[in-house]
Design an enzyme around this catalytic site. Sequence first.
Site, PDB file in Angstrom:
ATOM      1  N   TYR A 159     -63.783  27.480 -10.140  1.00 18.00           N
ATOM      2  CA  TYR A 159     -63.504  28.821 -10.637  1.00 18.00           C
ATOM      3  C   TYR A 159     -63.748  28.794 -12.140  1.00 18.00           C
ATOM      4  O   TYR A 159     -62.895  28.356 -12.911  1.00 18.00           O
ATOM      5  CB  TYR A 159     -62.061  29.213 -10.312  1.00 18.00           C
ATOM      6  CG  TYR A 159     -61.797  29.340  -8.825  1.00 18.00           C
ATOM      7  CD1 TYR A 159     -62.225  30.459  -8.130  1.00 18.00           C
ATOM      8  CD2 TYR A 159     -61.151  28.329  -8.117  1.00 18.00           C
ATOM      9  CE1 TYR A 159     -61.997  30.587  -6.762  1.00 18.00           C
ATOM     10  CE2 TYR A 159     -60.925  28.441  -6.746  1.00 18.00           C
ATOM     11  CZ  TYR A 159     -61.352  29.572  -6.079  1.00 18.00           C
ATOM     12  OH  TYR A 159     -61.136  29.695  -4.729  1.00 18.00           O
TER      13      TYR A 159
ATOM     14  N   LYS B  20     -59.754  33.876  11.902  1.00 17.31           N
ATOM     15  CA  LYS B  20     -60.931  34.223  11.095  1.00 17.31           C
ATOM     16  C   LYS B  20     -62.129  33.357  11.483  1.00 17.31           C
ATOM     17  O   LYS B  20     -63.260  33.852  11.585  1.00 17.31           O
ATOM     18  CB  LYS B  20     -60.618  34.063   9.597  1.00 17.31           C
ATOM     19  CG  LYS B  20     -59.683  35.135   9.054  1.00 17.31           C
ATOM     20  CD  LYS B  20     -59.566  35.091   7.533  1.00 17.31           C
ATOM     21  CE  LYS B  20     -58.662  33.996   7.043  1.00 17.31           C
ATOM     22  NZ  LYS B  20     -58.414  34.081   5.581  1.00 17.31           N
TER      23      LYS B  20
ATOM     24  N   ARG C  48     -59.424  39.954   2.583  1.00 16.12           N
ATOM     25  CA  ARG C  48     -58.582  41.136   2.654  1.00 16.12           C
ATOM     26  C   ARG C  48     -58.464  41.749   1.274  1.00 16.12           C
ATOM     27  O   ARG C  48     -58.552  42.958   1.090  1.00 16.12           O
ATOM     28  CB  ARG C  48     -57.188  40.762   3.179  1.00 16.12           C
ATOM     29  CG  ARG C  48     -56.294  41.969   3.446  1.00 16.12           C
ATOM     30  CD  ARG C  48     -54.820  41.612   3.412  1.00 16.12           C
ATOM     31  NE  ARG C  48     -54.334  41.339   2.053  1.00 16.12           N
ATOM     32  CZ  ARG C  48     -53.062  41.179   1.741  1.00 16.12           C
ATOM     33  NH1 ARG C  48     -52.144  41.229   2.691  1.00 16.12           N
ATOM     34  NH2 ARG C  48     -52.699  40.953   0.495  1.00 16.12           N
TER      35      ARG C  48
ATOM     36  N   PRO D 131     -67.893  39.872 -12.499  1.00 16.32           N
ATOM     37  CA  PRO D 131     -68.655  40.844 -13.289  1.00 16.32           C
ATOM     38  C   PRO D 131     -67.929  41.200 -14.588  1.00 16.32           C
ATOM     39  O   PRO D 131     -66.772  41.624 -14.553  1.00 16.32           O
ATOM     40  CB  PRO D 131     -68.741  42.071 -12.369  1.00 16.32           C
ATOM     41  CG  PRO D 131     -68.461  41.548 -10.994  1.00 16.32           C
ATOM     42  CD  PRO D 131     -67.496  40.417 -11.187  1.00 16.32           C
TER      43      PRO D 131
ATOM     44  N   GLU E 254     -67.999  29.910  -9.405  1.00 15.50           N
ATOM     45  CA  GLU E 254     -67.653  31.324  -9.242  1.00 15.50           C
ATOM     46  C   GLU E 254     -67.778  32.061 -10.572  1.00 15.50           C
ATOM     47  O   GLU E 254     -67.386  31.556 -11.616  1.00 15.50           O
ATOM     48  CB  GLU E 254     -66.223  31.487  -8.723  1.00 15.50           C
ATOM     49  CG  GLU E 254     -65.815  32.967  -8.586  1.00 15.50           C
ATOM     50  CD  GLU E 254     -64.419  33.150  -8.037  1.00 15.50           C
ATOM     51  OE1 GLU E 254     -64.261  32.973  -6.812  1.00 15.50           O
ATOM     52  OE2 GLU E 254     -63.504  33.458  -8.827  1.00 15.50           O
TER      53      GLU E 254
ATOM     54  N   ASP F 108     -49.934  31.048   8.244  1.00 12.74           N
ATOM     55  CA  ASP F 108     -51.255  31.278   7.651  1.00 12.74           C
ATOM     56  C   ASP F 108     -52.367  30.640   8.480  1.00 12.74           C
ATOM     57  O   ASP F 108     -53.456  31.201   8.627  1.00 12.74           O
ATOM     58  CB  ASP F 108     -51.308  30.696   6.234  1.00 12.74           C
ATOM     59  CG  ASP F 108     -50.581  31.564   5.222  1.00 12.74           C
ATOM     60  OD1 ASP F 108     -50.122  32.655   5.596  1.00 12.74           O
ATOM     61  OD2 ASP F 108     -50.491  31.139   4.050  1.00 12.74           O
TER      62      ASP F 108
ATOM     63  N   HIS G  87     -50.385  31.822   1.565  1.00 12.94           N
ATOM     64  CA  HIS G  87     -50.750  33.086   0.938  1.00 12.94           C
ATOM     65  C   HIS G  87     -49.509  33.690   0.271  1.00 12.94           C
ATOM     66  O   HIS G  87     -48.392  33.597   0.808  1.00 12.94           O
ATOM     67  CB  HIS G  87     -51.310  34.048   1.981  1.00 12.94           C
ATOM     68  CG  HIS G  87     -52.005  35.240   1.407  1.00 12.94           C
ATOM     69  ND1 HIS G  87     -51.315  36.299   0.864  1.00 12.94           N
ATOM     70  CD2 HIS G  87     -53.316  35.534   1.294  1.00 12.94           C
ATOM     71  CE1 HIS G  87     -52.183  37.208   0.442  1.00 12.94           C
ATOM     72  NE2 HIS G  87     -53.412  36.767   0.691  1.00 12.94           N
TER      73      HIS G  87
END
Length: 650
Positions: free
Chosen positions: A327, A223, A161, A74, A71, A216, A207
């Site tokens: 990440y 989804k 979201r 910007p 990941e 969750d 979450h």
Amino acid sequence: MKIIEKLLELKETYGTERSISSSSASSNASSLSEDFISSTQRSRPKLPFPESAHDQPPPHPSSVNPYYSFEFFPPKTEAGLDNLFERIDRMKELEPLFIDVTWGAGGGTERETVAIASYAQQYCGLDVLMHLTATGLSKDQIKRALATAKDAGVHNILALRGDAGKGHSTWTAHPEGFKNATELVRFIRSEYGDYFGIAVAGHPEGHIDGKGIDNDLVFLKEKIDAGADFIITQFFYDVDVFINYVDKCKAAGINCPIIPGIMPIQSYPSFVRMTRFCKTKVNDRVFEMLLPVKDDDEAVKTKGVELAVEMCQQLLREGYCNGIHFYTLNLERSVRRILENMGALDTSNHTRDAKAERKLPWRPSTLASRQKEEVRPINWANRPKSYMKRTEDWDEFPNGRWGDSRSPAFGELSDSHFYRFTLGNVEDRKAMLGESPTVFEDVYQVFSDYIEGKIPLLPWCEASLQPESFTIQKELATLNRAGFLTINSQPAVNGITSDDQVFGWGGKGGFCYQKAYAECFVSPENLDKLLKSAESRDSLNVYAVNSRGDQTVLGGNGGGVTALTWGVFPNREILQPTVFDPETFSGVWAEEAFSLWKTMWLSLYEEDSDSYELIDTIYDTFYLVAIVDNEFQKNDSLWKCLLEVGGIQG
């Protein structure tokens, strides 16, 4: 390409009939056996997808290869964006299955996000998963963002979201937007059908705004039912948390791939801040590792790498995932060290070839408009981004045969990043190219140093020497010291199997061929010697052009495009992905190649200096020469000719 399709391809490669499961089997070893010749050769990993880790014994680690994804976010400045492009360039050599690019709340980074996605796909050949959040956006704005993503060639969306907007403590839906990620997923499917692959977020520890993990999972199932294809999880620091989460997902009827997210620890304060904000569980053992070194960032990073390696190995060993999502925080070193320490960059355990899975000898773009591209001229082999930029407006790309180079118009030269890729600042360039060269031999040594790996780049070469050229590295270094300044080369190959570790491409069961080729700058005196020597060698074609456009051709008069690399495969026509086209060489590439002497080298020195005069003389008097040896059955004839011309051997 949609990422879910790549996951399905990985399954089909191993011939399993079972469906992809969130608890698929993986490696049974504490280190991952990968086949690398160098970091520039790592082929895309493959994994089988059995129904459950408990249905059968995990395969031996040498038979499977986990995938990785990275990941990026910007940066806030143009300089930061350029630096990120360079970092993605380097990290693409680790062959991630995909990268994902974040999206600022309210679309605040839309321009930068799309720019990164476009760059990674077109110039790096990477598939991109683009974040899209509902935070602060109306339905019409989401619609426009999706259209922009499609126009940029993006095929994958991470539908989120999003977090509360800046300055807000709680999340509030846009009055004309979406209340949650499920609505966003449903909207994407209703507007674009199956065009986009859709990923969603999973939260192994719940979450931060949720009512517990069980609640969750109800929303997560919604989804998936709305059209999401796979799940990427929030980061965690306790492997048991992820394992329990996967088991609960399966019990809830969620049977899509679930990719665990790992965030390497970069500093103690940021680790504490992030884990507190995300309410991430951290056991005492982790703090015991970090507290003694918490004020030493380098030591914290080292401990963070050790922890991440341990977690990744356990995740893969337990059989609850087939790959890892990192990440990166836009940082490279920790991720690279993790992969190295896992054995993923280890060249000592060659259990499969490093290149046989390449579709073509060069890295294809992942843009839909270039999906059928199968042929490129060899001249831009070491400057692929420039070639991509100069051909981006073509309506069609060569498929099967190169055709007539006079038909497609190459884009004009410019001062953009793609022609003048950065070698760093003036001081960095002088360190590589010379503080104050005064004689030709000073320049010759720079080229030789590049061949021998002493400097990483040249203006004509965006990356280090390619592995296939290692077989002629000694000859190339000697030639450069003798004044044959090579910027492109390949050895001859005569029917080597397509699963060869260095030269293989196109898939298994085929045979690969290539003619020896050299492209170099030479003085007029060396050109005369070369032409005289080549006259007695019927297999050689020589093409020479100077900065004024004066041309000399030997052995190629009346000739057209020459296939330099080709392959023969079962049930397919002969492929010839790399060619030499005399008109493209002399009419297009030569202009770019000569311009780099001025824009990247001459510009380093004062106009009245000896160094300036030296580089200017090379630009004005030297020739760019391309030599094709049509006798591909012999690997050494071209190099013997050049060495003899250079007075190195008789």
